[in-house]
Motif scaffolding. Structure first.
Motif, PDB file in Angstrom:
ATOM      1  N   GLU A  78       0.832  -1.207   0.000  1.00  0.00           N
ATOM      2  CA  GLU A  78       0.000   0.000   0.000  1.00  0.00           C
ATOM      3  C   GLU A  78       0.868   1.260   0.000  1.00  0.00           C
ATOM      4  O   GLU A  78       1.880   1.324   0.698  1.00  0.00           O
ATOM      5  CB  GLU A  78      -0.914   0.018   1.231  1.00  0.00           C
ATOM      6  CG  GLU A  78      -1.876  -1.157   1.301  1.00  0.00           C
ATOM      7  CD  GLU A  78      -2.860  -1.199   0.141  1.00  0.00           C
ATOM      8  OE1 GLU A  78      -3.295  -0.132  -0.325  1.00  0.00           O
ATOM      9  OE2 GLU A  78      -3.183  -2.307  -0.314  1.00  0.00           O
ATOM     10  N   ILE A  79       0.451   2.270  -0.758  1.00  0.00           N
ATOM     11  CA  ILE A  79       1.160   3.553  -0.808  1.00  0.00           C
ATOM     12  C   ILE A  79       1.219   4.189   0.584  1.00  0.00           C
ATOM     13  O   ILE A  79       2.225   4.763   0.964  1.00  0.00           O
ATOM     14  CB  ILE A  79       0.484   4.513  -1.823  1.00  0.00           C
ATOM     15  CG1 ILE A  79       0.636   3.979  -3.247  1.00  0.00           C
ATOM     16  CG2 ILE A  79       1.013   5.929  -1.697  1.00  0.00           C
ATOM     17  CD1 ILE A  79       2.043   4.010  -3.809  1.00  0.00           C
ATOM     18  N   HIS A  80       0.145   4.064   1.342  1.00  0.00           N
ATOM     19  CA  HIS A  80       0.118   4.567   2.721  1.00  0.00           C
ATOM     20  C   HIS A  80       0.291   3.378   3.661  1.00  0.00           C
ATOM     21  O   HIS A  80      -0.557   3.118   4.516  1.00  0.00           O
ATOM     22  CB  HIS A  80      -1.184   5.315   3.001  1.00  0.00           C
ATOM     23  CG  HIS A  80      -1.366   6.519   2.138  1.00  0.00           C
ATOM     24  ND1 HIS A  80      -0.602   7.648   2.269  1.00  0.00           N
ATOM     25  CD2 HIS A  80      -2.191   6.758   1.088  1.00  0.00           C
ATOM     26  CE1 HIS A  80      -0.956   8.538   1.360  1.00  0.00           C
ATOM     27  NE2 HIS A  80      -1.920   8.021   0.628  1.00  0.00           N
ATOM     28  N   GLY A  81       1.397   2.665   3.481  1.00  0.00           N
ATOM     29  CA  GLY A  81       1.638   1.436   4.223  1.00  0.00           C
ATOM     30  C   GLY A  81       1.987   1.661   5.686  1.00  0.00           C
ATOM     31  O   GLY A  81       2.064   2.787   6.168  1.00  0.00           O
ATOM     32  N   ARG A 149      -4.884 -10.207   4.444  1.00  0.00           N
ATOM     33  CA  ARG A 149      -3.668  -9.897   3.695  1.00  0.00           C
ATOM     34  C   ARG A 149      -2.451 -10.152   4.578  1.00  0.00           C
ATOM     35  O   ARG A 149      -2.482  -9.895   5.778  1.00  0.00           O
ATOM     36  CB  ARG A 149      -3.661  -8.434   3.269  1.00  0.00           C
ATOM     37  CG  ARG A 149      -4.751  -8.077   2.286  1.00  0.00           C
ATOM     38  CD  ARG A 149      -4.769  -6.573   1.985  1.00  0.00           C
ATOM     39  NE  ARG A 149      -3.488  -6.097   1.504  1.00  0.00           N
ATOM     40  CZ  ARG A 149      -2.762  -5.141   2.111  1.00  0.00           C
ATOM     41  NH1 ARG A 149      -3.211  -4.567   3.208  1.00  0.00           N
ATOM     42  NH2 ARG A 149      -1.605  -4.763   1.612  1.00  0.00           N
ATOM     43  N   GLN A 150      -1.377 -10.588   3.963  1.00  0.00           N
ATOM     44  CA  GLN A 150      -0.103 -10.735   4.680  1.00  0.00           C
ATOM     45  C   GLN A 150       0.542  -9.368   4.786  1.00  0.00           C
ATOM     46  O   GLN A 150       0.403  -8.534   3.894  1.00  0.00           O
ATOM     47  CB  GLN A 150       0.836 -11.674   3.932  1.00  0.00           C
ATOM     48  CG  GLN A 150       0.400 -13.105   3.894  1.00  0.00           C
ATOM     49  CD  GLN A 150       1.407 -13.948   3.111  1.00  0.00           C
ATOM     50  OE1 GLN A 150       1.910 -13.520   2.081  1.00  0.00           O
ATOM     51  NE2 GLN A 150       1.690 -15.124   3.608  1.00  0.00           N
ATOM     52  N   SER A 151       1.302  -9.162   5.850  1.00  0.00           N
ATOM     53  CA  SER A 151       1.999  -7.902   6.035  1.00  0.00           C
ATOM     54  C   SER A 151       3.190  -7.819   5.084  1.00  0.00           C
ATOM     55  O   SER A 151       3.867  -8.806   4.809  1.00  0.00           O
ATOM     56  CB  SER A 151       2.504  -7.784   7.478  1.00  0.00           C
ATOM     57  OG  SER A 151       3.284  -6.613   7.626  1.00  0.00           O
ATOM     58  N   TRP A 152       3.445  -6.628   4.590  1.00  0.00           N
ATOM     59  CA  TRP A 152       4.616  -6.347   3.769  1.00  0.00           C
ATOM     60  C   TRP A 152       5.783  -5.849   4.624  1.00  0.00           C
ATOM     61  O   TRP A 152       6.877  -5.654   4.127  1.00  0.00           O
ATOM     62  CB  TRP A 152       4.285  -5.325   2.675  1.00  0.00           C
ATOM     63  CG  TRP A 152       3.429  -5.911   1.617  1.00  0.00           C
ATOM     64  CD1 TRP A 152       2.050  -5.867   1.555  1.00  0.00           C
ATOM     65  CD2 TRP A 152       3.856  -6.620   0.456  1.00  0.00           C
ATOM     66  NE1 TRP A 152       1.614  -6.523   0.425  1.00  0.00           N
ATOM     67  CE2 TRP A 152       2.710  -6.990  -0.272  1.00  0.00           C
ATOM     68  CE3 TRP A 152       5.094  -6.981  -0.044  1.00  0.00           C
ATOM     69  CZ2 TRP A 152       2.758  -7.698  -1.468  1.00  0.00           C
ATOM     70  CZ3 TRP A 152       5.154  -7.685  -1.243  1.00  0.00           C
ATOM     71  CH2 TRP A 152       3.989  -8.045  -1.932  1.00  0.00           C
ATOM     72  N   CYS A 153       5.534  -5.662   5.911  1.00  0.00           N
ATOM     73  CA  CYS A 153       6.560  -5.156   6.824  1.00  0.00           C
ATOM     74  C   CYS A 153       7.309  -6.351   7.445  1.00  0.00           C
ATOM     75  O   CYS A 153       6.687  -7.299   7.900  1.00  0.00           O
ATOM     76  CB  CYS A 153       5.937  -4.305   7.920  1.00  0.00           C
ATOM     77  SG  CYS A 153       5.102  -2.838   7.266  1.00  0.00           S
ATOM     78  N   VAL A 154       8.614  -6.265   7.424  1.00  0.00           N
ATOM     79  CA  VAL A 154       9.439  -7.314   8.009  1.00  0.00           C
ATOM     80  C   VAL A 154       9.458  -7.126   9.524  1.00  0.00           C
ATOM     81  O   VAL A 154       9.771  -6.038  10.014  1.00  0.00           O
ATOM     82  CB  VAL A 154      10.883  -7.239   7.451  1.00  0.00           C
ATOM     83  CG1 VAL A 154      11.757  -8.297   8.077  1.00  0.00           C
ATOM     84  CG2 VAL A 154      10.859  -7.347   5.945  1.00  0.00           C
ATOM     85  N   PRO A 155       9.126  -8.180  10.310  1.00  0.00           N
ATOM     86  CA  PRO A 155       9.148  -8.025  11.772  1.00  0.00           C
ATOM     87  C   PRO A 155      10.579  -7.791  12.253  1.00  0.00           C
ATOM     88  O   PRO A 155      11.522  -8.368  11.738  1.00  0.00           O
ATOM     89  CB  PRO A 155       8.608  -9.348  12.310  1.00  0.00           C
ATOM     90  CG  PRO A 155       8.429 -10.261  11.149  1.00  0.00           C
ATOM     91  CD  PRO A 155       8.713  -9.500   9.890  1.00  0.00           C
TER      92      PRO A 155
END
Length: 156
Positions: A78-81, A149-155
């Motif tokens: 997302e652009i506003h992730g 949805r899966q997160s695009w942020c790496v924990p």
């Protein structure tokens, strides 16, 4: 009376020529039984959502011009992730999609349906290439068919 009729006729012709022009004219009018719909892409908000105008002469402008189209079968960042990594990937996905569309001679919408937000959802095909597949192959999208949805942020 004749002068009045001539004047009204001339006015009607001049106002008709001043009418607003459509956004585009597609050089291709497909048969109604074709699975493809030629479209004009106006812009892409992110890697999986674009604004488009359908090139179907049978549709009134309210149904076919400047409508949201969601690429089927994928999820992009997302652009506003939620994190800097997601936002960075989102900009890459959008740039990739815009570049593919800008280079295409023809763009079609395959298998259009309405999604839960009433956008059109379908496969964008640019010069015969499925852009959903291209985004996945480039590592800028994941397969997605609904649900969480899966997160695009790496924990961390």
């Amino acid at each position: 009376m004749r002068l009045l009729t001539t004047l009204i006729f001339c006015l009607s012709i001049s106002t008709a020529s001043c009418a607003a022009q459509p956004l585009h004219h597609s050089p291709l009018h497909l048969a109604r039984e074709s699975p493809f719909i030629a479209i004009t892409i106006i812009d892409c908000y992110d890697g999986d959502t674009c604004t488009a105008s359908l090139s179907d002469p049978w549709l009134p402008p309210v149904l076919g011009e400047r409508i949201a189209v969601r690429l089927a079968g994928i999820d992009t960042p997302e652009i506003h992730g939620r994190c800097a990594a997601e936002i960075h990937l989102a900009h890459q996905a959008r740039a990739f999609l815009r570049a593919q569309l800008a280079a295409a001679q023809r763009v079609d919408l395959l298998a259009p349906q309405r999604d839960k937000y009433f956008r059109l959802r379908g496969y964008l095909i640019a010069d015969g290439r499925n852009l959903s597949t291209a985004l996945i192959e480039a590592g800028l999208a994941r397969i997605y068919n609904g649900g969480a949805r899966q997160s695009w942020c790496v924990p961390s």
